[in-house]
Design a protein around this motif. Structure first.
Motif, PDB file in Angstrom:
ATOM      1  N   GLY A 160       8.674   4.575  -3.381  1.00 39.44           N
ATOM      2  CA  GLY A 160       7.644   3.795  -2.749  1.00 39.44           C
ATOM      3  C   GLY A 160       7.105   2.758  -4.152  1.00 39.44           C
ATOM      4  N   ALA A 173       3.945  -2.640   3.352  1.00 36.27           N
ATOM      5  CA  ALA A 173       3.647  -1.693   4.409  1.00 36.27           C
ATOM      6  C   ALA A 173       2.198  -1.970   5.100  1.00 36.27           C
ATOM      7  CB  ALA A 173       3.820  -0.261   4.219  1.00 36.27           C
ATOM      8  N   ARG A 174       1.236  -2.072   4.137  1.00 37.59           N
ATOM      9  CA  ARG A 174       0.086  -2.483   4.497  1.00 37.59           C
ATOM     10  C   ARG A 174      -0.180  -3.725   5.204  1.00 37.59           C
ATOM     11  NH1 ARG A 174      -1.088  -0.587  -0.644  1.00 37.59           N
ATOM     12  NH2 ARG A 174      -1.368  -2.538  -1.529  1.00 37.59           N
ATOM     13  N   ARG A 190       4.507  -0.560  -0.933  1.00 40.61           N
ATOM     14  CA  ARG A 190       3.289  -0.085  -0.352  1.00 40.61           C
ATOM     15  C   ARG A 190       2.382  -1.352   0.372  1.00 40.61           C
ATOM     16  NH1 ARG A 190       3.915   4.018  -4.197  1.00 40.61           N
ATOM     17  NH2 ARG A 190       2.491   2.966  -5.916  1.00 40.61           N
ATOM     18  N   LEU A 207       5.509   5.431   1.084  1.00 38.10           N
ATOM     19  CA  LEU A 207       4.643   4.287   1.432  1.00 38.10           C
ATOM     20  C   LEU A 207       3.198   4.489   1.610  1.00 38.10           C
ATOM     21  CD1 LEU A 207       7.395   2.792   3.844  1.00 38.10           C
ATOM     22  CD2 LEU A 207       6.799   2.059   1.578  1.00 38.10           C
ATOM     23  N   ARG A 208       2.857   5.749   1.608  1.00 43.44           N
ATOM     24  CA  ARG A 208       1.396   6.513   1.680  1.00 43.44           C
ATOM     25  C   ARG A 208       0.946   6.161   3.008  1.00 43.44           C
ATOM     26  NH1 ARG A 208       3.138   7.373  -2.755  1.00 43.44           N
ATOM     27  NH2 ARG A 208       1.815   7.467  -4.673  1.00 43.44           N
ATOM     28  N   TRP A 222       5.357   9.486   2.570  1.00 42.98           N
ATOM     29  CA  TRP A 222       4.670   9.434   1.577  1.00 42.98           C
ATOM     30  C   TRP A 222       4.743   8.615   0.327  1.00 42.98           C
ATOM     31  CZ3 TRP A 222       0.131  10.593  -0.450  1.00 42.98           C
ATOM     32  CH2 TRP A 222       0.010  10.697  -1.826  1.00 42.98           C
TER      33      TRP A 222
END
Length: 290
Positions: A211, A219-220, A216, A255-256, A253
């Motif tokens: 990640g 993804a957000r 990340r 990618l939180r 996880w």
């Protein structure tokens, strides 16, 4: 009741236009007619599983899951981050991807070959270096294989969960084999051709995945910041939640992304079925009204 039916038909027609405009562009009907009506041999006959999977509304959930999963390969993500323009023109990227899938799945063999040649030409120009100094090239067969297996796994899993008619065992293997035909044309030398091979390839890629900050951030953006009008955001929120819930636990996880098994098995799954049903109803708007 007749008046209500007419008003509902108008709403359905408007929603169909809005959806097709986002996914396929302003000339969606013209593109669709050209792909479907042009005479000539096809790569895939009408009975092939790829047509069933790519024609079902569950592919919307599968598409977002695929993007999230693909972002976990640092080299693939670096190429996307530097070259795709997904933040500045996300709908344009979606429309190009949609056109490629539609052409290779339903179009003539000649049009499918031309679409593949266009994508391969773009890939040849995409190369660079990751922030930690590793070189990448979008034409690298290994990276192409990762993008392929993440996409096939996502489309198939989401169809089996949310599709109107899930594939049987032979059909699921057939879908993987159908997609292998496209992968070979794109430059993947030996793509998986069954679910067992697909699962093994995904396991083999696991040590390479991570990640990164770029992943990340992507993804957000995809989950929280997609450029949508306010009325469409609740539906997109359901789509995003269903897509995240379809990711394997090991992908969360890095990618939180949260893991809420009880909520995902109840509220998220129910919401996903409701949303896909609504999208399917919109997509099946009679073409004579379009």
């Amino acid at each position: 009741m007749e008046v209500l039916d007419r008003e509902l038909a108008k709403v359905r027609l408007w929603l169909a236009g809005e959806l097709s405009g986002k996914v396929a562009g302003p000339n969606a009907d013209e593109v669709r007619h050209r792909i479907m009506a042009t005479p000539g041999p096809r790569w895939f006959g009408p009975d092939r599983p790829i047509r069933q999977v790519h024609g079902d509304a569950a592919i919307f959930i599968g598409g977002l899951r695929a993007l999230l999963l693909q972002s976990l390969h640092p080299l693939a993500m670096a190429a996307v981050d530097a070259h795709s323009g997904y933040r500045g023109d996300p709908w344009g990227r979606l429309q190009r991807t949609s056109a490629f899938l539609a052409t290779t799945t339903y179009g003539t063999a000649e049009d499918a070959t031309r679409a593949v040649a266009t994508v391969r030409g773009v890939h040849r120009r995409v190369r660079g270096t990751t922030p930690d100094g590793r070189p990448y090239a979008a034409s690298d067969p290994h990276l192409l294989e990762w993008v392929h297996v993440a996409e096939v796994d996502s489309f198939l899993r989401c169809h089996q969960r949310y599709g109107s008619v899930p594939l049987d065992e032979a059909g699921a293997d057939g879908y993987v084999a159908d997609m292998a035909r496209i992968a070979v044309e794109l430059g993947v030398p030996d793509p998986p051709r069954s679910r067992a091979e697909l699962a093994e390839r995904l396991r083999a890629f696991r040590p390479e995945l991570a990640g990164t900050p770029q992943a990340r951030a992507a993804a957000r953006f995809l989950i929280f910041n997609a450029p949508l009008p306010l009325p469409a955001r609740p539906a997109y929120g359901v789509l995003a939640a269903a897509s995240v819930a379809m990711l394997p636990g090991w992908a969360r996880w890095p990618l939180r992304l949260p893991y809420l098994p009880l909520t995902e098995a109840t509220a998220v799954r129910a919401g996903g079925h409701t949303l896909v049903g609504a999208l399917r109803w919109i997509m099946e708007t009679p073409r004579e009204h379009a």
